[in-house]
Enzyme design. Structure first.
Site: not given
Ligand SMILES: *Cc1c(COP(=O)(O)O)cnc(C)c1O
Length: 483
Positions: A125-127
């Site tokens: 999810f860091k993208d």
């Protein structure tokens, strides 16, 4: 030192102050490239924007990039609207995230959903935040005629998300330290196979803490930092937080028919960045009932939400688990939440973090502000290795969906707090392909490798392997930053 009345009178969501009260009021672009506030606190908006029922109704119909603009523009008033809109549209393209929904909602059964946050380039999810950060950094640096050398340490997900967001960008180089031989083969291949001229992978013969110590030492050398324009993209970055607020809106709209319904979100948590974005969405007026915080065996945050006691762990007490991105000893964004909890009193926050330094933590369980925790709807729980494995098996056999170990922690704790009649949205924070070993242990087979990632591990890798030596790392950086 409390906030002067004159400042409150003009409190604006696009003006920023420090949780410790000793930073002059700043604008968004002033805080975009920075880390900690100069007084050691964290940057927060003077106030949260409050959405009207009409505004929420309009937002329900928007595409992901338009929704992102509607949310993010509330926090930014020093980038012209047209420019901000195009930055957001470039960050959230279906070619990058696999579908126009960007973060699609998958319904497992009526009232139980998975919000798929992990379809970006590095499958975590860091993208979602990093892709926007890449666009914003390049824009602001070009506007100011500056360049930046990002220095970071990673144990896996953050470093690769940063590299994929910054690769090929003008005026930006990334120097990313990782512990030699300690990441999963997939994570290693993701980072080291990048061939872009502005990306430098440095594998340190040591553990993650050694990498982190080197970053601290290099950034702590003010002369070197200035001469080589060293910056960071860590989880306290304010722009990362606001980018994450958007998908709470997206998930809410996808799981409900009208804006009078409530939902709860379950969030696998580490540094408290993801779930803090949920808190902001709730403060903006999104009808969130509970924010369910899931810890793994490293339960610093679960302990706080159960007892009011915040007790930072030593590195010896911090366990290596099968949900490694949640293996934290303290939670770097947590100070922002505590700032709200204590009624936005910076003197109180400064005192509490002095207690963290002096005594390793603090206890708010008996404080009058403790009842705000309930008002903010935060509940918590913890998960174990065995519980992760059984959640992976259960979700696979009941719904035919394979989840990663972090998502499994979130589902475990989320189901413990599930209420009938309240849709539960579980955040999918990574894809199982990143954590094949645990999937094999749970299911006896390998996770599916998404299209485009076949053979990743056999691609040519490019990495400098070095001893944990601050001077050697400085020499390496100095030789590549052109000054
Ligand atoms: C970073 C990360 C987390 C923790 O998120 P925070 O914002 O630090 O709370 C959870 N799961 C995965 C897969 C991650 O990469």
């Amino acid at each position: 030192m409390s906030v002067p009345a004159s400042r409150l009178a003009t409190a604006s969501p696009a003006r920023y102050v420090s949780t410790r009260g000793r930073m002059p009021v700043a604008r968004f672009c002033d805080v975009l490239l920075g880390g900690l506030a100069p007084d050691g606190g964290l940057v927060v908006p003077q106030a949260y924007p409050r959405l009207t029922a009409e505004e929420l109704a309009v937002m329900r119909k928007l595409s992901y990039p338009d929704l992102a603009f509607a949310v993010i523009s509330r926090f930014v008033d020093d980038i012209p609207e047209a420019d901000l809109r195009s930055l957001v549209h470039r960050a959230y393209r279906s070619e990058v995230f696999g579908s126009p929904d960007i973060t699609p909602l998958k319904t497992l059964e009526p009232g139980l959903h998975l919000l798929q946050l992990s379809n970006g380039p590095t499958l975590a999810f860091k993208d979602v935040a990093m892709q926007l950060l890449g666009e914003m950094f390049e824009y602001v640096l070009q506007r100011e005629g500056r360049t930046l050398n990002i220095l970071g340490a990673t144990s896996g997900d953050t470093g690769s998300a940063a590299e994929y967001a910054m690769r090929g960008r003008k005026g930006i180089r990334v120097f990313m330290l990782s512990p030699h031989g300690k990441m999963s083969p997939f994570q290693r291949a993701q980072m080291y196979s990048l061939q872009d001229a502005n990306i430098f992978n440095i594998a340190i013969r040591g553990v993650f803490d050694d990498c982190q110590d080197i970053v601290k030492a290099v950034s702590g050398d003010a002369a070197f930092k200035n001469a080589h324009r060293i910056g960071a993209v860590n989880s306290i970055n304010w722009a990362r937080v606001i980018a994450q607020v958007v998908y709470y809106f997206k998930g809410y709209f996808a799981a409900t028919r009208g804006n009078d319904e409530q939902v709860s979100f379950s969030v696998p948590s580490g540094n408290f960045g993801n779930i803090f974005a949920g808190h902001i969405a709730r403060m903006m007026g999104l009808p969130i009932r509970n924010l369910i915080l899931a810890s793994n065996e490293n339960d610093v945050l679960d302990e706080f939400f159960r007892s009011g006691r915040y007790r930072v762990r030593s590195s010896r007490e911090t366990l290596q688990t099968s949900s490694p991105s949640m293996d934290i000893s303290k939670a770097s964004n947590f100070e922002r939440f505590v700032f709200d909890l204590v009624g936005r009193d910076p003197a109180m926050v400064a005192r509490l973090w002095r207690e963290v330094e002096d005594a390793g933590g603090f206890n708010l369980g008996e404080a009058p502000c403790w009842r705000n925790v309930e008002q903010y709807g935060v509940v918590s729980g913890r998960s174990s290795h065995a519980a992760r494995l059984s959640a992976i098996r259960k979700i696979s056999s009941q719904y035919g969906v394979i989840i990663d170990p972090h998502t499994a922690d979130g589902i475990n704790v989320g189901l413990q707090h599930r209420e009938s009649g309240v849709p539960l949205i579980c955040m999918e924070t990574a894809l199982p392909a990143k954590f094949a070993e645990t999937i094999r242990e749970a299911l006896g087979r390998d996770p599916e490798v998404p299209a485009g990632y076949e053979g990743l591990e056999s691609r040519l890798q490019r990495v400098a392997i070095m001893d944990p030596d601050v001077e050697a790392v400085k020499t390496y950086i100095a030789g590549r930053t052109g000054s």
